[in-house]
Design a protein around this motif. Structure first.
Motif, mmCIF file in Angstrom:
data_model
loop_
_atom_site.group_PDB
_atom_site.id
_atom_site.type_symbol
_atom_site.label_atom_id
_atom_site.label_comp_id
_atom_site.label_asym_id
_atom_site.label_seq_id
_atom_site.Cartn_x
_atom_site.Cartn_y
_atom_site.Cartn_z
ATOM 1 N N ARG A 264 0.825 -1.201 0.000
ATOM 2 C CA ARG A 264 0.000 0.000 0.000
ATOM 3 C C ARG A 264 0.868 1.264 0.000
ATOM 4 N N THR A 265 2.014 1.185 0.629
ATOM 5 C CA THR A 265 2.952 2.301 0.641
ATOM 6 C C THR A 265 3.936 2.127 -0.506
ATOM 7 N N ILE A 266 4.282 3.242 -1.158
ATOM 8 C CA ILE A 266 5.366 3.167 -2.136
ATOM 9 C C ILE A 266 6.431 4.194 -1.752
ATOM 10 N N VAL A 267 7.642 3.932 -2.189
ATOM 11 C CA VAL A 267 8.716 4.915 -2.058
ATOM 12 C C VAL A 267 9.179 5.221 -3.477
ATOM 13 N N TYR A 268 9.562 6.475 -3.728
ATOM 14 C CA TYR A 268 9.901 6.873 -5.091
ATOM 15 C C TYR A 268 10.743 8.137 -5.047
ATOM 16 N N SER A 269 11.241 8.531 -6.206
ATOM 17 C CA SER A 269 12.009 9.772 -6.323
ATOM 18 C C SER A 269 11.159 10.852 -6.950
ATOM 19 N N GLN A 270 11.337 12.064 -6.452
ATOM 20 C CA GLN A 270 10.689 13.222 -7.069
ATOM 21 C C GLN A 270 11.728 14.310 -7.265
ATOM 22 N N THR A 271 11.655 14.959 -8.420
ATOM 23 C CA THR A 271 12.637 15.989 -8.748
ATOM 24 C C THR A 271 11.985 17.358 -8.718
ATOM 25 N N GLN A 272 12.591 18.246 -7.949
ATOM 26 C CA GLN A 272 12.111 19.629 -7.895
ATOM 27 C C GLN A 272 13.313 20.538 -8.079
ATOM 28 N N GLY A 273 13.239 21.381 -9.076
ATOM 29 C CA GLY A 273 14.348 22.314 -9.306
ATOM 30 C C GLY A 273 15.679 21.621 -9.523
ATOM 31 N N GLY A 274 15.659 20.493 -10.179
ATOM 32 C CA GLY A 274 16.904 19.798 -10.481
ATOM 33 C C GLY A 274 17.401 18.910 -9.361
ATOM 34 N N ASN A 275 16.756 18.981 -8.190
ATOM 35 C CA ASN A 275 17.190 18.154 -7.070
ATOM 36 C C ASN A 275 16.235 16.987 -6.881
ATOM 37 N N THR A 276 16.803 15.791 -6.739
ATOM 38 C CA THR A 276 15.990 14.573 -6.643
ATOM 39 C C THR A 276 16.062 14.009 -5.228
ATOM 40 N N ASP A 277 14.902 13.856 -4.595
ATOM 41 C CA ASP A 277 14.825 13.308 -3.243
ATOM 42 C C ASP A 277 13.846 12.145 -3.202
ATOM 43 N N LEU A 278 13.862 11.420 -2.081
ATOM 44 C CA LEU A 278 12.961 10.286 -1.888
ATOM 45 C C LEU A 278 11.725 10.708 -1.106
ATOM 46 N N PHE A 279 10.601 10.169 -1.523
ATOM 47 C CA PHE A 279 9.320 10.398 -0.861
ATOM 48 C C PHE A 279 8.627 9.055 -0.687
ATOM 49 N N SER A 280 7.673 9.001 0.240
ATOM 50 C CA SER A 280 6.796 7.841 0.277
ATOM 51 C C SER A 280 5.370 8.330 0.074
ATOM 52 N N MET A 281 4.514 7.397 -0.351
ATOM 53 C CA MET A 281 3.126 7.754 -0.614
ATOM 54 C C MET A 281 2.247 6.577 -0.221
ATOM 55 N N ASP A 282 1.129 6.896 0.415
ATOM 56 C CA ASP A 282 0.095 5.891 0.625
ATOM 57 C C ASP A 282 -0.752 5.902 -0.641
ATOM 58 N N ILE A 283 -0.750 4.805 -1.389
ATOM 59 C CA ILE A 283 -1.399 4.883 -2.705
ATOM 60 C C ILE A 283 -2.919 4.849 -2.604
ATOM 61 N N ASN A 284 -3.442 4.554 -1.440
ATOM 62 C CA ASN A 284 -4.900 4.629 -1.278
ATOM 63 C C ASN A 284 -5.352 6.059 -1.012
ATOM 64 N N THR A 285 -4.604 6.774 -0.167
ATOM 65 C CA THR A 285 -5.013 8.134 0.191
ATOM 66 C C THR A 285 -4.275 9.198 -0.608
ATOM 67 N N GLY A 286 -3.137 8.841 -1.208
ATOM 68 C CA GLY A 286 -2.324 9.818 -1.915
ATOM 69 C C GLY A 286 -1.444 10.657 -0.994
ATOM 70 N N ALA A 287 -1.496 10.398 0.317
ATOM 71 C CA ALA A 287 -0.698 11.192 1.265
ATOM 72 C C ALA A 287 0.794 10.920 1.060
ATOM 73 N N LYS A 288 1.553 12.016 0.940
ATOM 74 C CA LYS A 288 2.985 11.899 0.662
ATOM 75 C C LYS A 288 3.808 12.317 1.873
ATOM 76 N N THR A 289 4.965 11.689 2.041
ATOM 77 C CA THR A 289 5.912 12.061 3.088
ATOM 78 C C THR A 289 7.289 12.203 2.467
ATOM 79 N N ARG A 290 7.953 13.320 2.770
ATOM 80 C CA ARG A 290 9.326 13.484 2.288
ATOM 81 C C ARG A 290 10.260 12.669 3.175
ATOM 82 N N LEU A 291 11.146 11.876 2.545
ATOM 83 C CA LEU A 291 12.058 11.030 3.313
ATOM 84 C C LEU A 291 13.476 11.584 3.350
ATOM 85 N N THR A 292 13.879 12.295 2.307
ATOM 86 C CA THR A 292 15.219 12.888 2.312
ATOM 87 C C THR A 292 15.102 14.345 1.886
#
Lengths: 441, 167
Positions: A264-292
């Motif tokens: 149900r939880t996924i971890v993934y990379s997201q890029t903002q302004g050229g910087n790539t960090d890890l996030f997690s997301m509950d794929i049922n609710t869409g709630a995201k958490t920044r991990l790095t």
């Protein structure tokens, strides 16, 4: 849909055979951890067709079992041309002397019956030199179009009894099918049996797709697609071939998605302004958490099988290296310290090892290390090896090997974690980014 | 930033403008050896073709790097001037990597490169809202040999024009 309805013990003979399975000191034992081993000779004569419609399956099932076992490099088939006795009835006494004479240490016998679209496979393993059954006989029932799966299940049972490890043959691989030249490569998602059979395409090649991963139950696939023009995370139901976009298409890039063991939880990379960090997301609710939140690149995450930790790659030290952190984020500990760059870490389903890609001195390697970074061992070397994935039993690794030059293409290879038995995996076209499913039920 | 260096780079770009092919490859090497003097034809200075061919729509990077060389900065200054004068255009800056890297790392690296170009264009007065970035990592190489000559051309950030009312 192919479905296997039941796995039943085979009656009275099963009880007698159980004793043999307990014998730990029998000759039929392969210790996978040992170094170079002589493949164990075995015979798998055509299964006995017990109904007229079963004859077309009886021989093919034996061939798939043989391909599975011999394909491990741990077993060597004694070919049918060398067999002395013919198995004509599943319950007929086995003429062990005839199998000893051709030095088949293990013998697999079986029977197939077809009723409508229902296929039933019964089998027994035999320890030829001990003249005993090897474990208990089993029976699988399913639909006729699932005949290969039943063969894989028989091979898994035999493999498991002789090696003491769980099997991996009844599994699938999702990957990226590739066609066209390097500068105009067409990519689409495909899923196949672990041995390359039953290829099914899950997307068309209109958009680039990358790095799929199975859910813990094998029913869904996470992947990255450029369908919106930007890399975005998609989840696809493999049975229904229905897709959903998980990340927003507002111009931010998200990629490298992986499931947590909870599915149900996924971890993934997201890029903002050229910087790539890890996030997690509950794929049922869409709630995201920044991990790095570092100015460096953080990507290619992978959960530990208990879900408590994440291994990932980061260039925070100045070059790509492997780090482990708690699944909720927090302080990360570097685990790779050898020469060169390390990427694409993948935690073994057994929890004991991490597989990775290593670049050093212009060469690429697939390697494994303990989860603390110790006991690093390189399994392969080539112009470009990348992206390991673990077989469900944590004993075999599949990866992408891309050949050099303008005519270069990507193909899938597999290798044991001992570094033995390196071989290509058959696919209809070029192939990359394999991800192994769990064992099917 | 040295004003002198910038001026030299800009001159190099102008010199290259007359050269018919591979001008961005040469500019990546500092513009040395640019053959000037051949007529480039009469491209409309406000046309996308002029932007691509005369200004130069791409900058190149060193292995595993996203810093802009003086030559790259010169090209981006030209792009910024053009974009300021042709305010109808929005752009997507595409970042790319060569094949010598793992897939997802290269996606992130391409994003870094594209973003470096975008930030520089912002510093030169181009409004941020006109510029998106996207990375293709190693998925879209221009050159397909497995040698540095090809890799050097693949490590790029390309400014792609869109939405032009005049183009």
């Amino acid at each position: 849909m192919r479905k296997i309805l039941a796995a039943l013990l085979i009656g009275a003979a099963a009880a007698a055979g159980a004793g043999a399975a307990m014998a730990q000191d029998g000759p039929l034992r392969i210790e996978i951890d040992q170094g170079v081993i002589e493949p164990l000779p075995y015979a798998v004569p055509d299964f006995v067709p017990e109904t007229p419609a079963a004859s077309e399956y009886a021989a093919q099932i034996a061939r798939v079992i043989a391909a599975d076992l011999s394909g491990t490099g741990l077993f060597r088939e004694v070919p049918a041309s060398a067999h002395i006795s013919k198995v004509t009835g599943f319950d007929s006494p086995v003429k062990y002397a005839d199998w000893k004479a051709v030095n088949a240490q293990a013998l697999i016998t079986g029977a197939v019956s077809v009723n409508g679209n229902q296929l039933t496979v019964r089998f027994r393993g035999h320890d030829v030199f001990a003249e005993k059954e090897l474990g208990t006989g089993l029976q699988f029932t399913g639909t006729t179009d699932g005949w290969r799966r039943m063969a894989h299940k028989v091979a898994d049972a035999i493999y498991s009894r002789i090696t003491g490890e769980s099997g991996y043959f009844d599994s699938r691989v999702v990957y990226v099918s590739e066609s066209g030249p390097k500068n105009d490569r067409r990519k689409r998602l495909a899923v196949m049996d672990y041995d390359g059979a039953n290829v099914q395409y899950l997307t068309n090649s209109a958009s680039i797709v990358l790095a799929p991963r199975f859910s813990p139950t094998g029913d869904r696939v996470l992947y990255t697609s450029y369908e919106s023009g930007f890399p975005q995370i998609h989840v696809l139901d493999v049975g229904q071939v229905q897709r959903k976009v998980l990340s927003s298409g507002d111009g931010t890039m998200s990629f490298a998605p992986r499931f947590a063991p909870d599915g149900r939880t996924i971890v993934y990379s997201q890029t903002q302004g050229g910087n790539t960090d890890l996030f997690s997301m509950d794929i049922n609710t869409g709630a995201k958490t920044r991990l790095t939140s570092a100015p460096s690149i953080e990507t290619a995450p992978s959960f530990s099988p208990d879900g408590s930790q994440i291994v990932f790659e980061s260039d925070r030290s100045g070059s790509q290296q492997l780090y482990v952190m708690p699944a909720g984020g927090g302080e990360a500990r570097r685990i790779s310290f050898g020469q060169g760059r390390y990427g694409t870490p993948v935690w073994s389903p057994r929890g004991d090892m991490i597989a990775f890609t290593k670049q050093n001195k212009g060469r690429f390697h697939i390697g494994v290390m303990r989860t603390d970074g110790s006991e690093e061992r390189l399994l392969t070397a080539s112009f470009l090896d990348e992206g390991p994935t673990w077989a469900p039993n944590g004993r075999v690794i599949m990866f992408t090997r891309e050949s050099q030059g303008s005519a270069g293409r990507a193909l899938l290879y597999s290798v044991d974690i001992t570094g033995r038995n390196l071989k290509p995996v058959k696919t209809p076209d070029g192939a990359s980014d394999p991800a192994w499913s769990p064992l099917q039920n | 930033m040295s004003g002198l260096k910038l001026a030299v780079a800009a001159v190099a770009v102008l010199g290259l403008a007359a050269c018919s092919n591979n001008r961005w490859d040469d500019t990546a090497n500092g513009g040395a050896g640019a053959g000037a003097g051949l007529g480039a034809g009469a491209l409309d200075p406000a046309s996308p073709a002029y932007f691509q061919q005369t200004i130069g729509d791409r900058v190149l990077f060193a292995v595993d790097q996203s810093t802009l060389s003086p030559a790259a900065q010169g090209i981006l200054q030209g792009q910024a001037r053009w974009l300021t004068q042709n305010a109808d255009y929005v752009v997507t800056i595409e970042g790319h990597a060569d094949e010598q890297g793992t897939r997802e790392y290269n996606l992130a690296l391409g994003a870094r490169r594209a973003n470096a170009a975008r930030e520089y264009l912002i510093s030169q007065g181009v409004a941020g809202h006109r510029m998106k970035v996207v990375s293709y990592g190693k998925e879209r190489p221009l050159e397909i040999c497995s040698e540095e000559a090809c890799y050097a051309k693949n490590r790029r950030a390309v400014t792609v024009l869109a939405g032009g009312l005049t183009g």
